[in-house]
Design a protein around this motif. Structure first.
Motif, PDB file in Angstrom:
ATOM      1  N   ALA A 132      54.411 -36.855  43.310  1.00  0.00           N
ATOM      2  CA  ALA A 132      53.362 -36.596  44.041  1.00  0.00           C
ATOM      3  C   ALA A 132      52.721 -35.410  43.630  1.00  0.00           C
ATOM      4  O   ALA A 132      51.467 -35.366  43.716  1.00  0.00           O
ATOM      5  N   SER A 170      48.909 -35.062  41.880  1.00  0.00           N
ATOM      6  CA  SER A 170      47.925 -34.241  42.331  1.00  0.00           C
ATOM      7  C   SER A 170      47.358 -33.203  41.367  1.00  0.00           C
ATOM      8  O   SER A 170      46.068 -33.047  41.374  1.00  0.00           O
ATOM      9  N   ARG A 176      49.765 -29.067  43.322  1.00  0.00           N
ATOM     10  CA  ARG A 176      48.999 -29.512  44.306  1.00  0.00           C
ATOM     11  C   ARG A 176      47.614 -28.804  44.601  1.00  0.00           C
ATOM     12  O   ARG A 176      47.762 -28.030  45.330  1.00  0.00           O
ATOM     13  N   TRP A 207      52.583 -39.811  50.052  1.00  0.00           N
ATOM     14  CA  TRP A 207      52.907 -39.420  48.674  1.00  0.00           C
ATOM     15  C   TRP A 207      51.361 -39.405  48.059  1.00  0.00           C
ATOM     16  O   TRP A 207      51.317 -38.726  46.800  1.00  0.00           O
ATOM     17  N   ASN A 208      50.400 -40.068  48.715  1.00  0.00           N
ATOM     18  CA  ASN A 208      48.892 -40.275  47.893  1.00  0.00           C
ATOM     19  C   ASN A 208      48.232 -39.014  48.185  1.00  0.00           C
ATOM     20  O   ASN A 208      47.726 -38.611  49.114  1.00  0.00           O
ATOM     21  N   THR A 228      51.104 -44.082  43.845  1.00  0.00           N
ATOM     22  CA  THR A 228      51.489 -43.506  44.847  1.00  0.00           C
ATOM     23  C   THR A 228      51.487 -44.392  46.232  1.00  0.00           C
ATOM     24  O   THR A 228      52.215 -44.126  47.001  1.00  0.00           O
ATOM     25  N   ASP A 282      54.654 -45.208  48.717  1.00  0.00           N
ATOM     26  CA  ASP A 282      54.633 -45.072  50.089  1.00  0.00           C
ATOM     27  C   ASP A 282      54.980 -46.362  51.000  1.00  0.00           C
ATOM     28  O   ASP A 282      54.815 -46.463  51.947  1.00  0.00           O
TER      29      ASP A 282
END
Length: 425
Positions: free
Chosen positions: A41, A45, A127, A238-239, A350, A354
């Motif tokens: 994840a 990002s 991220r 996780w998206n 992602t 999820d």
């Protein structure tokens, strides 16, 4: 755009290797701080962030070039001293933009992604946001403009300043002696990422810690208070694309629901977390009350699904490398169509992580999008000309990708997570 793309061709594999090194180091030491789902994840990002930046999908409200032209009191040659001044100017600007992102509702939306991981590791450093359309960073570079730091110097130093913030996102380095008084260390930054009440809103510095000491936001890590990571309103996904816009969506809903017109306007500029009283009462939000006892987000995934998701990440990194290395050859609007494929790919796998029952539909959309360009051009943005035969590999990847995603979406399994979740003690 092209220069930054070339830099990323070196930086991306370097960061990837370092993230994997931290994971294997943790496994070797019996303290793995990099769960595979969280790592995927985080790296995803980072992919969305660098794609947005390379494609220039943002607008500077005030450019540094304009500030330099209007405000510079001196005109200096590009000596080593000027690069040092530029570095300090960028760090000063970074401190204030970082602090503002934590203190005001409207600016938190672009920063929530960085704090969304409930772990603390090198991967979470990647991220970074994609939701900022208008950039105000240059406003805080006024000291640099006054001192006559040319825009081209800032352009060279800025990526170095950004990449230098990577290394201290780790739990494997303790306190660092006298360096704790000068630079931001892992210990300082663990405090910053923590949601413990004692640690909130501290240590905004990016390279130098003395800004926090001068402006009253410094706090030392207490060995008796282990940091707990994440955000107090867990993102539960996780998206990264969803995370980037969830705070903005909350503000829009709250502004719409507020009865008082003043509240509709001021919610955007109030301190982080402020909500109109009537809205907060009628539409309460779940929040972590006890940071030491809550269950981390961890949809149960089979090892096969996790490895498949990791394979999707690796494939996307290879495709992204081709984009960054051939920006001029692909040209506009091709690079933006290519960017759309990158975002669709991240969204699709992602969503599968999820356990979204509709994840297969996103994968199908991604594959249809990719095949549309293949059929119309009989190539993938020049990939087959660049590497003969690669088009067949790319089409094969698309077919395998959609088949596996549908299979994982509908297959009923006795799920056993690779990284089981349990309440914190």
């Amino acid at each position: 755009m092209e220069a930054y793309g070339q830099i990323l061709l070196i930086a991306m594999p370097a960061f990837f290797v370092l993230v994997l090194f931290e994971k294997f180091w943790g496994i070797w030491k019996g303290n793995d701080t990099v769960p595979l789902n969280d790592m995927i994840a985080s790296l995803s990002s980072g992919i969305t962030n660098v794609t947005k930046d390379v494609l220039g999908l943002s607008i500077a409200v005030i450019s540094y070039g304009w500030l330099y032209e209007k405000l510079s009191l001196f005109h200096m040659e590009a000596t080593w001293l000027l690069y040092v001044i530029a570095f300090f100017a960028l760090d000063f600007a970074g401190y204030w933009t970082h602090r503002i992102a934590h203190e005001y509702n409207i600016f938190w939306n672009n920063h929530i992604i960085h704090h969304s991981s409930e772990e603390f590791n090198l991967a979470c450093a990647l991220r970074q946001g994609i939701s900022s359309i208008f950039k105000i960073f240059a406003v805080f570079l006024i000291p640099g403009a006054l001192l006559g730091v040319p825009p081209e110097v800032i352009a060279i130093v800025a990526p170095l300043h950004l990449f230098a913030q990577f290394w201290y996102h780790t739990r494997h380095i303790g306190k660092m002696g006298f360096l704790e008084k000068i630079i931001v260390t892992p210990s300082h930054h663990r405090v910053h990422h923590a949601i413990n009440p004692e640690y909130l809103d501290k240590n905004y510095g990016q390279i130098f810690i003395f800004w926090d000491k001068w402006f009253g936001t410094f706090l030392e890590e207490n060995q008796e208070i282990p940091p707990v990571y994440g955000v107090t309103r867990p993102v539960q996904t996780w998206n990264p694309i969803k995370i980037n816009f969830m705070h903005l969506w909350l503000l829009i809903k709250d502004a719409w629901r507020a009865k008082n017109w003043i509240d509709k306007l001021k919610i955007w500029f109030m301190p982080l977390g402020w909500r109109p009283a009537d809205v907060a009462k009628k539409h309460p939000l779940s929040k972590i009350d006890d940071v030491y006892h809550f269950e981390k987000y961890n949809p149960q995934l089979t090892k096969g699904m996790l490895l498949w998701s990791f394979g999707q990440l690796v494939a996307l990194l290879l495709l992204l490398s081709y984009l960054f290395g051939n920006l001029a050859a692909i040209g506009a609007p091709g690079i933006f169509y290519y960017g759309g494929f990158v975002f669709l790919t991240v969204f699709a796998y992602t969503e599968l992580m999820d356990r979204n029952p509709n994840a297969w539909a996103w994968e199908l959309l991604k594959v249809a999008y990719g095949l549309y360009f293949v059929v119309n051009s009989e190539d993938w943005f020049g990939l087959n000309s660049f590497l003969p035969g690669s088009l067949y590999i790319f089409v094969g990847y698309l077919v395998i990708s959609v088949l596996f995603s549908i299979w994982f979406s509908f297959k009923k399994e006795n799920l056993q997570s690779l990284n089981p979740s349990s309440p914190l003690k």
